[in-house]
Design a protein around this motif. Structure first.
Motif, short mmCIF file in Angstrom:
data_model
loop_
_atom_site.label_atom_id
_atom_site.label_comp_id
_atom_site.label_asym_id
_atom_site.label_seq_id
_atom_site.Cartn_x
_atom_site.Cartn_y
_atom_site.Cartn_z
N UNK A 62 0.83 -1.20 0.00
CA UNK A 62 0.00 0.00 0.00
C UNK A 62 0.87 1.26 0.00
N UNK A 63 0.41 2.26 -0.70
CA UNK A 63 1.11 3.55 -0.73
C UNK A 63 0.99 4.26 0.61
N UNK A 64 0.11 3.81 1.49
CA UNK A 64 -0.12 4.45 2.78
C UNK A 64 0.82 3.94 3.88
N UNK A 65 1.60 2.90 3.59
CA UNK A 65 2.48 2.34 4.61
C UNK A 65 3.66 3.27 4.90
N UNK A 66 4.13 3.21 6.13
CA UNK A 66 5.23 4.07 6.56
C UNK A 66 6.56 3.62 5.94
N UNK A 88 7.05 -9.80 -1.33
CA UNK A 88 6.42 -11.06 -0.96
C UNK A 88 5.63 -10.82 0.31
N UNK A 89 4.59 -11.60 0.57
CA UNK A 89 3.92 -11.49 1.87
C UNK A 89 4.94 -11.82 2.97
N UNK A 90 4.98 -11.02 4.01
CA UNK A 90 5.92 -11.31 5.07
C UNK A 90 6.05 -10.18 6.06
N UNK A 91 6.85 -10.41 7.08
CA UNK A 91 7.08 -9.42 8.11
C UNK A 91 7.87 -9.98 9.26
N UNK A 92 7.89 -9.24 10.35
CA UNK A 92 8.68 -9.59 11.53
C UNK A 92 8.17 -10.88 12.17
N UNK A 93 9.10 -11.64 12.72
CA UNK A 93 8.76 -12.82 13.51
C UNK A 93 8.29 -12.33 14.87
N UNK A 94 7.05 -12.68 15.24
CA UNK A 94 6.48 -12.30 16.53
C UNK A 94 6.83 -13.31 17.60
N UNK A 133 1.83 -16.89 8.70
CA UNK A 133 0.90 -15.97 9.38
C UNK A 133 0.76 -14.68 8.59
N UNK A 134 1.89 -14.13 8.15
CA UNK A 134 1.86 -12.88 7.40
C UNK A 134 1.12 -13.04 6.07
N UNK A 135 1.31 -14.19 5.39
CA UNK A 135 0.60 -14.44 4.12
C UNK A 135 -0.91 -14.49 4.36
N UNK A 136 -1.32 -15.04 5.49
CA UNK A 136 -2.74 -15.06 5.84
C UNK A 136 -3.23 -13.64 6.10
N UNK A 137 -2.49 -12.87 6.88
CA UNK A 137 -2.90 -11.51 7.23
C UNK A 137 -2.93 -10.57 6.03
N UNK A 146 -5.29 -7.31 2.20
CA UNK A 146 -5.55 -6.46 3.35
C UNK A 146 -5.43 -5.01 2.88
N UNK A 147 -6.53 -4.26 2.97
CA UNK A 147 -6.53 -2.89 2.46
C UNK A 147 -5.49 -2.01 3.13
N UNK A 148 -5.15 -2.31 4.38
CA UNK A 148 -4.16 -1.51 5.10
C UNK A 148 -2.74 -1.76 4.63
N UNK A 149 -2.48 -2.94 4.07
CA UNK A 149 -1.11 -3.30 3.75
C UNK A 149 -0.83 -3.53 2.27
N UNK A 150 -1.84 -3.97 1.50
CA UNK A 150 -1.59 -4.44 0.14
C UNK A 150 -2.47 -3.68 -0.86
N UNK A 151 -1.83 -3.09 -1.86
CA UNK A 151 -2.57 -2.38 -2.91
C UNK A 151 -2.96 -3.31 -4.05
#
Length: 192
Positions: A52-56, A64-70, A82-86, A128-133
């Motif tokens: 998304x263009x709105x991300x910081x 790729x779908x992904x992010x920090x290990x929680x 988990x990130x691919x699901x979110x 996810x509208x918040x993360x993916x355009x």
């Protein structure tokens, strides 16, 4: 492989038979993971997202779908699923994890583990509208053609750093995403 085609069986055989290069030591302590979703088709596809263009951070970039290990994630693989699901509603149960590539360091201080997984061709993605355009699929053979990646050497904080650049349709694929795709191509031995 023949010509410009790569079947799913050829990809799986090459991925499982070719050992990745040894991982180098990382200075990054924070862990992250991404899922490299390979779409199971006679001519496989590679699923990518545009952030998304709105991300910081990394706004508008192809990723790729992904992010920090929680703390709740048991492993980098669990984090990638988990990130691919979110991000795009890929159910962890629908992913056949076939392995990982060596972790790579991000410029944001993470050690990122690329997780390679096979997904069915008929999944209903929901970004996810918040993360993916956007969610799009690129033919895997095209993605793994080394000649499509062009190097750019940059200097940051006194260190030389090479990034890779490419285009697919109207999407600019570069940085860590392009580097991971290129490493996958090198590992399975796709000709330039």
């Amino acid at each position: 492989m023949s010509g410009l085609s790569l079947t799913m069986n050829e990809f799986l055989s090459r991925f499982q038979l070719m050992q990745p290069p040894a991982a180098r030591m990382s200075g990054n302590k924070r862990q992250a993971a991404v899922l490299i979703p390979i779409v199971r088709r006679p001519q496989p596809g590679l699923l990518l997202t545009q952030r998304s263009a709105m991300l910081r951070k990394h706004a508008g970039q192809v990723a790729f779908p992904g992010g920090a290990v929680d703390d709740t994630d048991k492993s980098p693989i669990a984090a990638a699923l988990r990130e691919a699901w979110e991000e795009v509603a890929i159910s962890p149960d629908s992913v056949e994890v076939i392995g990982t590539l060596p972790p790579v360091d991000s410029v944001t201080g993470f050690q990122v583990t690329p997780v390679v997984g096979i997904i069915p061709p008929d999944l209903p993605y929901q970004a996810s509208e918040d993360e993916v355009a956007a969610v799009f699929e690129m033919p895997l053979m095209e993605a793994l053609t080394l000649g499509r990646y062009h190097p750019l050497d940059i200097h940051r904080r006194g260190n030389a750093h090479r990034v890779w650049l490419s285009w697919y349709q109207h999407y600019f694929v570069w940085g860590m995403t392009a580097g991971i795709i290129r490493e996958l191509a090198l590992q399975i031995g796709v000709e330039p």
